[in-house]
Design a protein around this motif. Structure first.
Motif, short mmCIF file in Angstrom:
data_model
loop_
_atom_site.label_atom_id
_atom_site.label_comp_id
_atom_site.label_asym_id
_atom_site.label_seq_id
_atom_site.Cartn_x
_atom_site.Cartn_y
_atom_site.Cartn_z
N GLU A 155 17.62 -12.00 -10.24
CA GLU A 155 17.51 -10.60 -9.85
C GLU A 155 18.73 -10.19 -9.01
O GLU A 155 19.27 -9.11 -9.17
CB GLU A 155 16.22 -10.41 -9.06
N TYR A 156 19.13 -11.10 -8.15
CA TYR A 156 20.27 -10.79 -7.29
C TYR A 156 21.56 -10.57 -8.09
O TYR A 156 22.25 -9.58 -7.91
CB TYR A 156 20.50 -11.91 -6.27
N ASP A 157 21.84 -11.50 -8.99
CA ASP A 157 23.07 -11.37 -9.79
C ASP A 157 23.04 -10.10 -10.64
O ASP A 157 24.02 -9.37 -10.73
CB ASP A 157 23.26 -12.59 -10.70
N ALA A 158 21.88 -9.86 -11.23
CA ALA A 158 21.74 -8.65 -12.05
C ALA A 158 21.98 -7.42 -11.17
O ALA A 158 22.67 -6.48 -11.57
CB ALA A 158 20.36 -8.60 -12.68
N TYR A 159 21.45 -7.46 -9.98
CA TYR A 159 21.60 -6.33 -9.05
C TYR A 159 23.08 -6.06 -8.73
O TYR A 159 23.55 -4.94 -8.78
CB TYR A 159 20.81 -6.60 -7.77
N VAL A 160 23.78 -7.12 -8.40
CA VAL A 160 25.19 -6.94 -8.03
C VAL A 160 25.99 -6.35 -9.19
O VAL A 160 26.77 -5.42 -9.02
CB VAL A 160 25.84 -8.27 -7.58
N LEU A 161 25.76 -6.87 -10.39
CA LEU A 161 26.51 -6.39 -11.55
C LEU A 161 26.16 -4.94 -11.87
O LEU A 161 27.04 -4.11 -12.13
CB LEU A 161 26.24 -7.27 -12.76
N VAL A 162 24.90 -4.65 -11.82
CA VAL A 162 24.42 -3.35 -12.27
C VAL A 162 24.75 -2.22 -11.28
O VAL A 162 24.91 -1.07 -11.69
CB VAL A 162 22.89 -3.47 -12.53
N SER A 163 24.89 -2.56 -10.00
CA SER A 163 25.16 -1.52 -9.00
C SER A 163 26.45 -0.77 -9.25
O SER A 163 26.65 0.33 -8.74
CB SER A 163 25.26 -2.10 -7.59
N GLU A 164 27.36 -1.39 -9.96
CA GLU A 164 28.63 -0.72 -10.26
C GLU A 164 28.75 -0.72 -11.78
O GLU A 164 28.89 -1.77 -12.40
CB GLU A 164 29.76 -1.51 -9.61
N ALA B 228 25.07 4.80 -8.05
CA ALA B 228 25.03 4.11 -9.35
C ALA B 228 24.40 5.02 -10.40
O ALA B 228 24.93 5.16 -11.51
CB ALA B 228 24.24 2.80 -9.23
N ILE B 229 23.31 5.67 -10.04
CA ILE B 229 22.65 6.56 -11.02
C ILE B 229 23.60 7.69 -11.42
O ILE B 229 23.75 8.00 -12.60
CB ILE B 229 21.34 7.13 -10.42
N LEU B 230 24.27 8.28 -10.44
CA LEU B 230 25.19 9.38 -10.74
C LEU B 230 26.33 8.91 -11.64
O LEU B 230 26.76 9.62 -12.55
CB LEU B 230 25.74 9.99 -9.45
N GLN B 231 26.80 7.70 -11.40
CA GLN B 231 27.88 7.15 -12.24
C GLN B 231 27.40 6.86 -13.65
O GLN B 231 28.09 7.12 -14.62
CB GLN B 231 28.46 5.89 -11.62
N TYR B 232 26.20 6.30 -13.76
CA TYR B 232 25.65 6.03 -15.09
C TYR B 232 25.50 7.31 -15.87
O TYR B 232 25.73 7.36 -17.07
CB TYR B 232 24.30 5.31 -14.98
N LEU B 233 25.06 8.37 -15.16
CA LEU B 233 24.88 9.65 -15.83
C LEU B 233 26.22 10.29 -16.18
O LEU B 233 26.29 11.19 -17.00
CB LEU B 233 24.10 10.60 -14.94
N GLY B 234 27.27 9.84 -15.50
CA GLY B 234 28.60 10.42 -15.73
C GLY B 234 28.71 11.85 -15.23
O GLY B 234 29.51 12.63 -15.74
N VAL B 235 27.92 12.20 -14.20
CA VAL B 235 27.94 13.59 -13.74
C VAL B 235 28.94 13.83 -12.62
O VAL B 235 29.18 14.98 -12.25
CB VAL B 235 26.55 14.06 -13.27
N SER B 236 29.49 12.76 -12.06
CA SER B 236 30.42 12.94 -10.94
C SER B 236 31.34 11.74 -10.80
O SER B 236 30.99 10.64 -11.21
CB SER B 236 29.63 13.11 -9.63
#
Ligand code: ADP
Ligand code: ZN
Ligand code: MG
Length: 505
Positions: A336-345, A197-205
């Motif tokens: 927290e759970y719903d936010a987690y699911v949405l944010v992971s992708e 998720a972090i790598l995708q947010y950064l757009g590095v890969s």
């Protein structure tokens, strides 16, 4: 509880999204003709010299900062020597004692969830039963260093030997090594989800495991639960999904625990995961371990990165998943759970926010995305970014439920049509005459009839068996061909049977 506790550390290789390779100007485009993307530098021809791609360094620093690492002010490369035909120079340019970044950490949110299946959203939709409270764990990042990728050997369908494709040779890689802080296969899975998720947010890969732009090796040992020193580790390779990493680890933990139980010793070795057999097999033991004879790369002079440059890159970092998770809870009142699911992708979170800006209930929206929309996307193998139902369209459908034009149940039939035919929710509702029956008098009449026809169930409800009302609601629904508002029926029936209303459909 088992007497043995696993200790896991992961090594993730991620291809950085640069247009050209790390030390030459060749294209990194995937899927070209074999050896089309090559030149004297990445083929290791004599007399050629590497030149560092500045963008690769920038992306590597971005990742380091996002992983809370110390970024090295001094950049130095080293040669890692080994002979294998996918490596034309017989050494890989890598970083040995001065990685770009070191000593960081990653918050693994959702450590404690069971992982979920199936692309295109492998990290999503754990079943209802698994909706445990989200927890976070801090996992240390030992280092992240830059290096060049190797070529690819092709064996399949080739008689007499193998072929080699050097298109991948020299593509920029970042190797991210975790501390041995992970304690279960599930946690390892969640670490990978969080890292991706972090790598995708950064757009590095691209982080596409199928194309090999994200690869993971897993190190695992077991020890007596508690504070005992670490056991001997085994490295597992050849997993091509996060799920496979999890399965390989689970297999290996069992194998090692059983071996120790029967008095055997674990030997340090590399094992390969065999997906179809569901087991790990020994590839080589430490005896045959490589001596890489690292030494400083003489063709690339060490240089410094200024603090100003590092600060500039820091300022360019986007909002990261952890911060977005907290914002989703605050701004939209999501669990927290719903936010987690949405944010992971990232694409899912972006979709949600685009739709939420249309001022519909965020909670309802989140439910509709996670259940109905994702189910359709999975079924049709469409990525959410390419969903024919746009964020605005979904919001329109939800608004029709909110203003009681249609029931949630009707909406479930409308959504697939929107998906297939590209028509708006309102148009489909109008065409099908799907307007909800909200005439209280009519519903009361029907409810009365249903109660008369089902005296036994009605008595059960009266004597306190509240769930039994579901059957009666179902009967009223049937009489109205599914066009009644279930919440209204529930209220009417409850009142008639002198129950307190539960406010829930
Ligand atoms: P090597 O020298 O074999 O490459 P490293 O110390 O560099 O070993 O560690 C490689 C990976 O193995 C890291 O991710 C680290 O967290 C993990 N690791 C190290 N020791 C253990 C252990 N005893 N059990 C499980 N994982 C370990
Ligand atoms: Zn090249
Ligand atoms: Mg190592």
């Amino acid at each position: 509880m088992s007497t043995y506790e696993p200790v896991i550390g992961l090594e993730v290789h991620v291809q950085l999204k640069t247009e050209s390779k790390i030390f030459c100007a060749c294209s990194t485009e995937f899927g070209r003709e074999p050896n089309e993307n090559t030149c004297p530098v990445c083929l290791g021809l004599p007399g050629s010299l590497p030149v560092l791609n500045e963008r690769a360094l920038e992306l590597a620093i971005k990742v380091g900062l996002a992983l809370n690492c110390q970024v090295s002010p001094r950049i130095k490369f080293d040669r890692k020597n080994y002979f294998y035909p996918d490596l034309p120079k017989a050494y890989q340019i890598s970083q040995y004692d001065m990685p770009v970044s070191s000593k960081g950490y990653l918050m693994v949110v959702g450590a404690g969830f069971k992982p979920a299946p199936t692309p295109p959203h492998p990290s999503l939709s754990p079943s209802e039963g698994e909706r445990a409270k989200v927890r976070g764990r801090r996992i240390g990042i030992t280092r992240a260093h830059l290096e060049e990728d190797a070529g690819k050997l092709l064996h399949e369908g080739i008689k007499d030997g193998s072929w080699v494709d050097y298109n991948r040779a020299g593509v920029a890689l970042l190797e991210i090594v975790s501390e041995p802080d992970l304690r279960s296969p599930e946690e390892a899975f969640q670490y990978l989800v969080s890292l991706k998720a972090i790598l995708q947010y950064l757009g590095v890969s691209d982080c596409d495991m199928e194309k090999g732009s994200l690869r993971c090796d897993a190190n695992v040992s077991v020890r007596t639960r508690g504070d005992a020193p670490f056991g001997t580790k085994v490295e597992i390779k050849n997993m091509n999904s996060f799920k496979a990493v999890q399965k390989a680890l689970a297999y290996e933990i069992k194998r090692q625990s059983e071996a120790l139980e029967s008095g055997e010793k674990i030997i340090q070795e590399t094992r390969l995961w065999n997906e179809s057999k569901g087991e790990t097999l020994s590839m080589r033991s430490k005896e045959y371990a490589h001596d890489y004879r690292y030494f400083p790369e003489p063709d690339l002079v060490p240089f410094s990165v200024t603090n100003t440059r590092i600060d500039e890159i820091k300022k360019s970092l986007p909002e990261l998943p952890q911060v977005r998770l907290e914002r989703f809870q605050k701004q939209y009142g999501l669990s927290e759970y719903d936010a987690y699911v949405l944010v992971s992708e990232k694409s899912l979170a972006d979709y949600f926010e685009a739709s939420a800006s249309e001022k519909v209930s965020p909670k309802m929206l989140s439910n509709w995305i996670q259940s109905e929309l994702l189910a359709l996307l999975n079924l049709k193998k469409v990525l959410i970014q390419e969903s024919p139902v746009k964020p605005k369209d979904l919001a329109e459908l939800i608004r029709l439920i909110e203003n009681n034009t249609i029931s949630g149940k009707m909406a479930k039939d409308v959504l697939p049509e929107m998906f297939e035919g590209g028509k708006s929710a309102e148009a489909i509702v109008r065409e099908k005459g799907l307007v909800q029956v909200t005439d209280t008098r009519l519903l009361e009449e029907i409810a009365e009839r249903v109660i008369q026809a089902n005296p036994k169930v009605a008595d059960e409800v009266k004597s306190g068996k509240a769930q039994a009302i579901g059957f009666l609601v179902g009967q009223v629904m049937k009489e109205t061909q599914g066009k009644a508002n279930p919440r209204m029926i529930n209220e009417i029936l409850s009142k008639k049977l002198a129950l307190s209303t539960r406010g829930k459909a």
